[in-house]
Design a protein around this motif. Structure first.
Motif, PDB file in Angstrom:
ATOM      1  N   ASN A  54       4.136   4.195  -2.631  1.00 57.82           N
ATOM      2  CA  ASN A  54       2.347   2.916  -2.059  1.00 57.82           C
ATOM      3  C   ASN A  54       2.013   3.951  -0.836  1.00 57.82           C
ATOM      4  O   ASN A  54       0.712   3.322  -0.840  1.00 57.82           O
ATOM      5  N   ARG A  55       2.062   4.901  -0.216  1.00 57.23           N
ATOM      6  CA  ARG A  55       1.160   5.278   0.558  1.00 57.23           C
ATOM      7  C   ARG A  55       0.461   6.923  -0.012  1.00 57.23           C
ATOM      8  O   ARG A  55       1.675   7.036   0.270  1.00 57.23           O
ATOM      9  N   VAL A  56      -0.528   6.890  -0.083  1.00 59.13           N
ATOM     10  CA  VAL A  56      -0.934   8.501  -0.697  1.00 59.13           C
ATOM     11  C   VAL A  56      -0.439   9.516   0.334  1.00 59.13           C
ATOM     12  O   VAL A  56       0.639  10.537   0.146  1.00 59.13           O
ATOM     13  N   GLN A  57      -0.521   8.694   1.862  1.00 54.11           N
ATOM     14  CA  GLN A  57      -0.309   9.829   3.100  1.00 54.11           C
ATOM     15  C   GLN A  57       1.547  10.326   2.989  1.00 54.11           C
ATOM     16  O   GLN A  57       1.346  11.114   3.255  1.00 54.11           O
ATOM     17  N   GLU A  58       2.078   9.275   3.106  1.00 54.80           N
ATOM     18  CA  GLU A  58       3.491   9.274   2.793  1.00 54.80           C
ATOM     19  C   GLU A  58       3.703  10.169   1.361  1.00 54.80           C
ATOM     20  O   GLU A  58       4.752  11.131   2.081  1.00 54.80           O
ATOM     21  N   GLY A 118       1.353   1.764  -4.553  1.00 57.30           N
ATOM     22  CA  GLY A 118       0.461   1.011  -3.813  1.00 57.30           C
ATOM     23  C   GLY A 118      -0.660   0.489  -4.288  1.00 57.30           C
ATOM     24  O   GLY A 118      -1.562   2.011  -4.410  1.00 57.30           O
ATOM     25  N   PRO A 119      -1.669   0.335  -3.081  1.00 54.26           N
ATOM     26  CA  PRO A 119      -3.040   0.152  -2.874  1.00 54.26           C
ATOM     27  C   PRO A 119      -3.561   2.189  -3.256  1.00 54.26           C
ATOM     28  O   PRO A 119      -2.753   1.943  -2.066  1.00 54.26           O
ATOM     29  N   LEU A 120      -5.056   2.142  -3.476  1.00 55.42           N
ATOM     30  CA  LEU A 120      -5.587   2.996  -3.121  1.00 55.42           C
ATOM     31  C   LEU A 120      -6.676   2.986  -3.460  1.00 55.42           C
ATOM     32  O   LEU A 120      -7.420   2.375  -3.445  1.00 55.42           O
ATOM     33  N   GLN A 121      -7.048   3.485  -1.653  1.00 54.27           N
ATOM     34  CA  GLN A 121      -7.866   3.678  -0.724  1.00 54.27           C
ATOM     35  C   GLN A 121      -9.167   4.573  -1.752  1.00 54.27           C
ATOM     36  O   GLN A 121      -8.990   5.883  -2.244  1.00 54.27           O
ATOM     37  N   THR A 122     -10.409   4.209  -2.473  1.00 50.95           N
ATOM     38  CA  THR A 122     -11.659   4.832  -3.038  1.00 50.95           C
ATOM     39  C   THR A 122     -11.597   6.379  -2.067  1.00 50.95           C
ATOM     40  O   THR A 122     -11.710   7.528  -3.264  1.00 50.95           O
ATOM     41  N   ASN A 123     -11.445   6.824  -1.187  1.00 49.90           N
ATOM     42  CA  ASN A 123     -11.133   7.683  -0.068  1.00 49.90           C
ATOM     43  C   ASN A 123     -10.751   8.720  -0.271  1.00 49.90           C
ATOM     44  O   ASN A 123     -10.298   9.940  -0.244  1.00 49.90           O
ATOM     45  N   LYS A 124      -9.575   8.188  -0.823  1.00 50.15           N
ATOM     46  CA  LYS A 124      -8.615   8.965  -1.305  1.00 50.15           C
ATOM     47  C   LYS A 124      -8.051   9.184  -2.398  1.00 50.15           C
ATOM     48  O   LYS A 124      -6.521   9.487  -3.019  1.00 50.15           O
ATOM     49  N   ALA A 125      -8.923   8.702  -3.230  1.00 48.72           N
ATOM     50  CA  ALA A 125      -8.808   8.822  -4.263  1.00 48.72           C
ATOM     51  C   ALA A 125      -8.571   9.939  -4.791  1.00 48.72           C
ATOM     52  O   ALA A 125      -7.437  10.600  -6.357  1.00 48.72           O
ATOM     53  N   ARG A 126     -10.050  11.105  -4.450  1.00 53.40           N
ATOM     54  CA  ARG A 126      -9.313  12.276  -5.243  1.00 53.40           C
ATOM     55  C   ARG A 126      -7.452  13.451  -4.781  1.00 53.40           C
ATOM     56  O   ARG A 126      -7.042  14.075  -5.827  1.00 53.40           O
ATOM     57  N   PHE A 134      -0.543  12.447  -7.786  1.00 47.40           N
ATOM     58  CA  PHE A 134       0.066  11.207  -8.784  1.00 47.40           C
ATOM     59  C   PHE A 134       0.095  12.032 -10.575  1.00 47.40           C
ATOM     60  O   PHE A 134      -0.883  12.746 -11.038  1.00 47.40           O
ATOM     61  N   ASP A 135       1.001  11.580 -11.258  1.00 50.44           N
ATOM     62  CA  ASP A 135       1.371  12.380 -11.732  1.00 50.44           C
ATOM     63  C   ASP A 135       0.788  10.555 -13.168  1.00 50.44           C
ATOM     64  O   ASP A 135      -0.119  10.557 -14.465  1.00 50.44           O
ATOM     65  N   VAL A 136       0.831   9.281 -12.380  1.00 54.17           N
ATOM     66  CA  VAL A 136       1.104   7.983 -13.029  1.00 54.17           C
ATOM     67  C   VAL A 136       0.094   7.099 -11.405  1.00 54.17           C
ATOM     68  O   VAL A 136       1.214   7.334 -10.599  1.00 54.17           O
ATOM     69  N   ILE A 137      -0.846   6.855 -12.066  1.00 54.72           N
ATOM     70  CA  ILE A 137      -1.223   5.231 -10.814  1.00 54.72           C
ATOM     71  C   ILE A 137      -1.096   3.581 -11.007  1.00 54.72           C
ATOM     72  O   ILE A 137      -2.115   3.791 -12.649  1.00 54.72           O
ATOM     73  N   HIS A 138      -0.188   3.487 -10.720  1.00 57.65           N
ATOM     74  CA  HIS A 138      -0.244   1.856 -11.786  1.00 57.65           C
ATOM     75  C   HIS A 138      -1.004   0.717 -10.374  1.00 57.65           C
ATOM     76  O   HIS A 138      -0.953  -0.245 -10.698  1.00 57.65           O
ATOM     77  N   SER A 139      -2.258   1.079  -9.860  1.00 60.29           N
ATOM     78  CA  SER A 139      -2.898   0.141  -8.867  1.00 60.29           C
ATOM     79  C   SER A 139      -4.666   0.166  -9.031  1.00 60.29           C
ATOM     80  O   SER A 139      -4.939   0.215  -8.177  1.00 60.29           O
ATOM     81  N   LEU A 140      -4.817   0.767 -10.316  1.00 63.75           N
ATOM     82  CA  LEU A 140      -6.502   0.228 -10.403  1.00 63.75           C
ATOM     83  C   LEU A 140      -6.602  -1.209 -10.387  1.00 63.75           C
ATOM     84  O   LEU A 140      -5.988  -2.469 -10.832  1.00 63.75           O
ATOM     85  N   LYS A 149      -2.675 -10.328  -1.753  1.00 59.54           N
ATOM     86  CA  LYS A 149      -3.017  -9.897  -3.147  1.00 59.54           C
ATOM     87  C   LYS A 149      -3.815  -9.133  -4.147  1.00 59.54           C
ATOM     88  O   LYS A 149      -4.886  -9.156  -4.317  1.00 59.54           O
ATOM     89  N   ALA A 150      -3.280  -7.693  -4.100  1.00 53.42           N
ATOM     90  CA  ALA A 150      -4.141  -6.468  -4.863  1.00 53.42           C
ATOM     91  C   ALA A 150      -4.039  -6.819  -6.374  1.00 53.42           C
ATOM     92  O   ALA A 150      -3.436  -8.129  -6.632  1.00 53.42           O
ATOM     93  N   GLY A 151      -4.927  -6.465  -6.716  1.00 49.17           N
ATOM     94  CA  GLY A 151      -5.114  -6.561  -8.249  1.00 49.17           C
ATOM     95  C   GLY A 151      -6.300  -7.770  -9.460  1.00 49.17           C
ATOM     96  O   GLY A 151      -6.690  -8.955  -8.249  1.00 49.17           O
ATOM     97  N   VAL A 152      -6.631  -7.435 -10.030  1.00 46.99           N
ATOM     98  CA  VAL A 152      -7.410  -8.046 -11.344  1.00 46.99           C
ATOM     99  C   VAL A 152      -7.005 -10.020 -11.004  1.00 46.99           C
ATOM    100  O   VAL A 152      -5.600 -10.054 -11.221  1.00 46.99           O
ATOM    101  N   LEU A 153      -7.720 -10.606 -11.343  1.00 44.59           N
ATOM    102  CA  LEU A 153      -6.839 -12.171 -11.506  1.00 44.59           C
ATOM    103  C   LEU A 153      -7.131 -11.986 -13.449  1.00 44.59           C
ATOM    104  O   LEU A 153      -7.506 -11.790 -14.098  1.00 44.59           O
TER     105      LEU A 153
END
Ligand SMILES: *Cc1c(COP(=O)(O)O)cnc(C)c1O
Length: 217
Positions: free
Chosen positions: A52-56, A77-85, A91-97, A131-135
Motif C-alpha cells: 500500500n506504500r510506493v516507498q516501502e 494504497g493511495p498514490l500521490q501524483t509525485n510518486k506516479a512515475r 507496479f503491474d496493477v494499480i487499485h487506487s485511481l 477515506k480515498a475514492g470517488v463517491l
C-alpha cells in the motif's frame, strides 16, 4: 493460518458461488510484514503481492524480484501524483485511481512512456470523510472520463467501513461495475473475502490471514 488454507477457503467460496475454480486472484498483502514471512510465501510458489506504500515497495521488491521470477505487484494504497512515475515502473496493477488529478497525471505519463498498467478505480462506497475514492454518485462520470483519457480501466476497488456489513458495499461496487461494463472487482480482505467472492470479487486482498498480524511497533 497458511497460504494453503486461504487457497482452500477461496476454492470453497468459488464452488459455493457456482464460479469456476481459480476465478479469483489472491493478492497476498505483504505490507509491513517481516521479510522472512514474505520469502516463505514466495517459496511456497505464490507470486501475486500487494503493497500500500510506493516507498516501502520500492525498498523491498526490486531485490526480491531478482530472486523470484514472475512476481506481480499490485498497488492497493493511495498514490500521490509525485510518486506516479515510480509507481508506473514498479507496479503491474494499480487499485487506487481515486481522483481526477491522478487520472490526468497517469494519462500524461502513459502517453509519454507508451504504457500504463491496468487500473482499478477506488470507490468510497461508505462515503467516509477520511477515506480515498470517488463517491458512488460520481463513479459513472469518473469512469467515463478516465476511459476518455484512454486509461486502461479494468476494475473497481472498495474498502468498506470497518463497522458496517461489508456485503452491502460489495454489492454496491458490483452494481456500479455492471452498469459500466467493468469486469474487475477488487474487494474482500482477511475478514470477509468469502463474502466478497460470493458477490463477484475477481481480486481479494488478503494480508494478516496469510502472514499473521502486522506489527507496526
Ligand atoms: C492492508 C490492506 C489489506 C489487507 O488487510 P488484511 O485485513 O490484513 O487482510 C487489504 N486492502 C488494503 C487496501 C489494505 O491496505
Amino acid at each position: 493460518m497458511s497460504l494453503t488454507e486461504i487457497r482452500d477457503r477461496i476454492a470453497r467460496a468459488e464452488r459455493a458461488a457456482d464460479r469456476p475454480e481459480g476465478d479469483t486472484t489472491l493478492i497476498a498483502v505483504s505490507k509491513v510484514q517481516p521479510l522472512e514471512r514474505v520469502e516463505a510465501v514466495l517459496e511456497a510458489g505464490h507470486r501475486v503481492f500487494g503493497e500500500n506504500r510506493v516507498q516501502e515497495a520500492q525498498g523491498k521488491w526490486p531485490a526480491l524480484r531478482e530472486r523470484f521470477e514472475g512476481v506481480k505487484l499490485h498497488l492497493i494504497g493511495p498514490l500521490q501524483t509525485n510518486k506516479a512515475r515510480v509507481a508506473l515502473e514498479l507496479f503491474d496493477v494499480i487499485h487506487s485511481l481515486d481522483r481526477p488529478k491522478l487520472a490526468t497525471t497517469l494519462a500524461r505519463l502513459a502517453q509519454e512512456t507508451g504504457a500504463c498498467p491496468p487500473l482499478f478505480i477506488q470507490v468510497n462506497t461508505g462515503e467516509e470523510e477520511q477515506k480515498a475514492g470517488v463517491l458512488p454518485v460520481e463513479a459513472d462520470t469518473f469512469i467515463r472520463d478516465a476511459r476518455a483519457m484512454d486509461l486502461p480501466v479494468v476494475g473497481l476497488m472498495c474498502i468498506p467501513p470497518v463497522e458496517e456489513e461489508p456485503a452491502l458495499h460489495f454489492a454496491l461496487l458490483a452494481k456500479i461495475a455492471e452498469r459500466n461494463g467493468i469486469d474487475g472487482l477488487s474487494m474482500g480482505m482477511s475478514g470477509d473475502f468469502e463474502r466478497a467472492i460470493a458477490l463477484g470479487a475477481t481480486h481479494v486482498r488478503v494480508g494478516s490471514a496469510i502472514f499473521g498480524a502486522r506489527d507496526y511497533g
